[in-house]
Design an enzyme around this catalytic site. Structure first.
Site, short mmCIF file in Angstrom:
data_model
loop_
_atom_site.label_atom_id
_atom_site.label_comp_id
_atom_site.label_asym_id
_atom_site.label_seq_id
_atom_site.Cartn_x
_atom_site.Cartn_y
_atom_site.Cartn_z
N HIS A 206 0.79 -1.24 0.00
CA HIS A 206 0.00 0.00 0.00
C HIS A 206 0.82 1.29 0.00
O HIS A 206 0.27 2.37 -0.13
CB HIS A 206 -0.98 0.02 1.18
CG HIS A 206 -0.32 0.26 2.51
ND1 HIS A 206 0.23 -0.74 3.26
CD2 HIS A 206 -0.12 1.40 3.21
CE1 HIS A 206 0.72 -0.24 4.38
NE2 HIS A 206 0.54 1.06 4.37
C1 UD1 Z 1 -2.39 5.55 5.68
C2 UD1 Z 1 -1.14 6.10 6.35
C3 UD1 Z 1 -0.04 5.06 6.30
C4 UD1 Z 1 -0.50 3.73 6.87
C5 UD1 Z 1 -1.79 3.29 6.21
C6 UD1 Z 1 -2.32 2.08 6.91
C7 UD1 Z 1 -0.79 8.52 6.15
C8 UD1 Z 1 -0.02 9.61 5.46
N1 UD1 Z 1 -0.64 7.29 5.66
O1 UD1 Z 1 -2.09 5.34 4.32
O2 UD1 Z 1 1.06 5.52 7.07
O3 UD1 Z 1 0.50 2.79 6.65
O4 UD1 Z 1 -2.77 4.33 6.32
O5 UD1 Z 1 -3.19 1.36 6.14
O6 UD1 Z 1 -1.49 8.80 7.08
N2 UD1 Z 1 -9.27 4.51 0.98
C9 UD1 Z 1 -10.52 3.95 0.82
N3 UD1 Z 1 -11.16 3.50 1.93
C10 UD1 Z 1 -10.66 3.61 3.17
C11 UD1 Z 1 -9.40 4.20 3.33
C12 UD1 Z 1 -8.71 4.65 2.22
O7 UD1 Z 1 -11.02 3.83 -0.30
O8 UD1 Z 1 -11.31 3.17 4.15
C13 UD1 Z 1 -8.53 4.94 -0.23
C14 UD1 Z 1 -8.79 6.38 -0.63
O9 UD1 Z 1 -9.02 6.40 -1.99
C15 UD1 Z 1 -7.49 7.10 -0.36
C16 UD1 Z 1 -6.44 6.01 -0.32
O10 UD1 Z 1 -7.13 4.82 0.03
O11 UD1 Z 1 -7.21 8.06 -1.33
C17 UD1 Z 1 -5.35 6.30 0.69
O12 UD1 Z 1 -5.89 6.49 2.01
P1 UD1 Z 1 -5.10 7.39 3.10
O13 UD1 Z 1 -5.73 7.22 4.42
O14 UD1 Z 1 -4.92 8.75 2.61
O15 UD1 Z 1 -3.66 6.75 3.11
P2 UD1 Z 1 -3.23 5.22 3.25
O16 UD1 Z 1 -2.54 4.82 2.00
O17 UD1 Z 1 -4.37 4.42 3.71
N1 UDP Z 2 -4.20 -6.08 8.54
C1 UDP Z 2 -5.48 -6.65 8.62
N2 UDP Z 2 -6.10 -7.00 7.45
C2 UDP Z 2 -5.54 -6.83 6.23
C3 UDP Z 2 -4.23 -6.27 6.17
C4 UDP Z 2 -3.60 -5.89 7.34
O1 UDP Z 2 -6.02 -6.82 9.71
O2 UDP Z 2 -6.17 -7.18 5.22
C5 UDP Z 2 -3.53 -5.68 9.79
C6 UDP Z 2 -2.17 -6.29 9.99
O3 UDP Z 2 -2.27 -7.56 10.59
C7 UDP Z 2 -1.49 -5.26 10.89
C8 UDP Z 2 -2.08 -3.94 10.40
O4 UDP Z 2 -3.29 -4.28 9.71
O5 UDP Z 2 -1.87 -5.45 12.25
C9 UDP Z 2 -1.13 -3.26 9.47
O6 UDP Z 2 -1.77 -2.20 8.87
P1 UDP Z 2 -1.29 -1.55 7.48
O7 UDP Z 2 -0.47 -2.52 6.73
O8 UDP Z 2 -2.51 -1.03 6.83
O9 UDP Z 2 -0.46 -0.28 7.95
P2 UDP Z 2 1.05 -0.04 8.45
O10 UDP Z 2 1.34 -0.98 9.56
O11 UDP Z 2 1.95 -0.20 7.27
O12 UDP Z 2 1.03 1.39 8.88
#
Ligand code: UD1
Ligand code: UDP
Length: 359
Positions: A206
């Protein structure tokens, strides 16, 4: 007696998992008001964790959702400030390194409310990551800094942050200790997907660096599609958005929606290897003793790199093919306790209590 009020701020999937164990301690001692910024909002990215991990329902959901970096942080800041002015907590608790973490800490510091940062001191030393900017900024304005590892304590010391720093272990390890046996009892994901122990790889992607260049993303996926075993790929919505109409699996790649935490623990524990760019998943792989390949140029979780437990696969899937062929689990040595003893949340709660009483 009326309980002292604290505010917990969460917004993204990993923060729900980090908050799960601490919130159960906090609610015994404090009136813990939870603010959900709404950064993650799909059912499978948010609600499922609150119900499955029995995290108390947030009193506020700000519904901020996705936008550009500045707009997202700005909107969160405005929303959180309003709630903090109304609730007047003695402490604000933030987790990790997302935009919700930064906005929460900024809102609190401007109102002179002390901040506790869980997962403080992590550094990738790569300032092009939004998360690195968030971590550094939040650590420099926090009052209580709860570090998961010795390296994190050292990183803070190198930036001259010494006061209020506590090495407590990792709350994600607490969550595994708390939920693994439940996952083993309750999760049906392996039978549902017809997966045999060690008979598949698990993939998550991601990070912006792997998703924003569509050609690179397609190249990575095409490579995994040709691996020798099924590759289970629960797709983060960010990644789903990019590959919506431009990638179709013709081989071993199995695309699924994001899974619940209990299902994820089972997928992780039984995988032959995990390939990821997630911070949390790298740690979980280590704790569950599963070899990990990280699709990044660097990691904050440097302890996992020792003894071949986690390997960085820089911008080239060819490197992965080489290392996968040489994957020999017996040669990999996982040390225990690098993330503490599973009591980080209990320690954090006790320190918060002491610190509030002394103020
Ligand atoms: C965010 C965090 C990242 C973390 C990740 C965990 C920041 C800068 N980044 O990244 O550090 O590792 O969460 O998963 O805060 N979207 C949906 N549905 C949702 C959530 C997101 O469709 O429920 C889509 C949206 O189109 C959005 C994109 O995902 O544009 C990114 O979401 P965003 O929360 O901005 O950043 P993450 O990549 O999720
Ligand atoms: N995770 C989950 N379901 C998924 C993918 C990840 O429950 O389909 C959990 C995973 O086990 C971990 C956390 O989400 O506990 C990690 O989140 P993510 O990878 O979104 O973010 P990051 O840790 O990189 O910030």
């Amino acid at each position: 007696m009326k309980k002292i009020k604290v505010v917990t701020i969460v917004g993204a999937r990993p923060q729900f998992i980090k908050a799960a164990t601490l919130s159960s301690y906090l609610k015994r001692e404090f009136n813990d008001v939870i603010i959900h910024t709404g950064q993650h909002y799909d059912k499978g990215m948010s609600d499922v964790f609150f119900s499955q991990l029995k995290i108390p329902k947030p009193k506020y959901n700000l519904g901020i959702r996705s936008s550009s970096q500045g707009e997202q942080v700005g909107k969160m800041l405005i929303g959180i400030e309003k709630v903090l002015m109304k609730e007047k907590p003695r402490l604000v608790i933030v987790y990790g390194d997302t935009n919700s973490t930064l906005a929460g800490a900024l809102a609190a510091v401007k109102l002179h409310i002390p901040i506790a940062h869980i997962e403080a001191g992590l550094r990738s030393f790569n300032r092009s990551m939004p998360e690195e900017i968030n971590r550094v900024s939040v650590d420099h304005i926090s009052d209580l800094l709860f570090c998961p590892t010795r390296t994190a304590v050292l990183n803070l010391k190198n930036e001259n942050i010494k006061k209020g720093v506590y090495l407590v272990g990792d709350v994600m390890y607490d969550s595994i200790c708390c939920y693994l046996s439940k996952a083993q009892d309750k999760s049906k994901i392996l039978s549902k997907m017809k997966l045999a122990r060690r008979g598949y790889y698990l993939l998550t992607i991601h990070r912006a660096e792997n998703t924003s260049d569509l050609n690179r993303l397609k190249e990575i996926l095409a490579y995994f599609d040709k691996l020798d075993l099924p590759v289970i790929f629960p797709i983060h919505p960010r990644t789903r958005k990019f590959i919506a109409n431009s990638f179709k699996s013709r081989g071993n790649l199995v695309l699924t929606l994001p899974v619940s935490y209990l299902d994820m623990l089972m997928l992780e524990q039984n995988a032959r290897a995990i390939i990821t760019d997630s911070g949390g998943v790298q740690k979980e792989a280590y704790i569950l003793k599963v070899p990990c390949f990280t699709l990044r140029n660097e990691t904050e979780w440097v302890e996992t790199l020792k003894y071949g437990c986690n390997r960085l696969i820089k911008n080239d899937a060819g490197g992965l093919s080489f290392t996968l062929r040489r994957l020999d689990r017996d040669l990999i040595r996982f040390k225990s306790n690098i993330y503490g003893r599973g009591n980080a949340a209990e320690k954090i709660c006790a320190i918060i209590k002491r610190s509030i009483s002394a103020a």
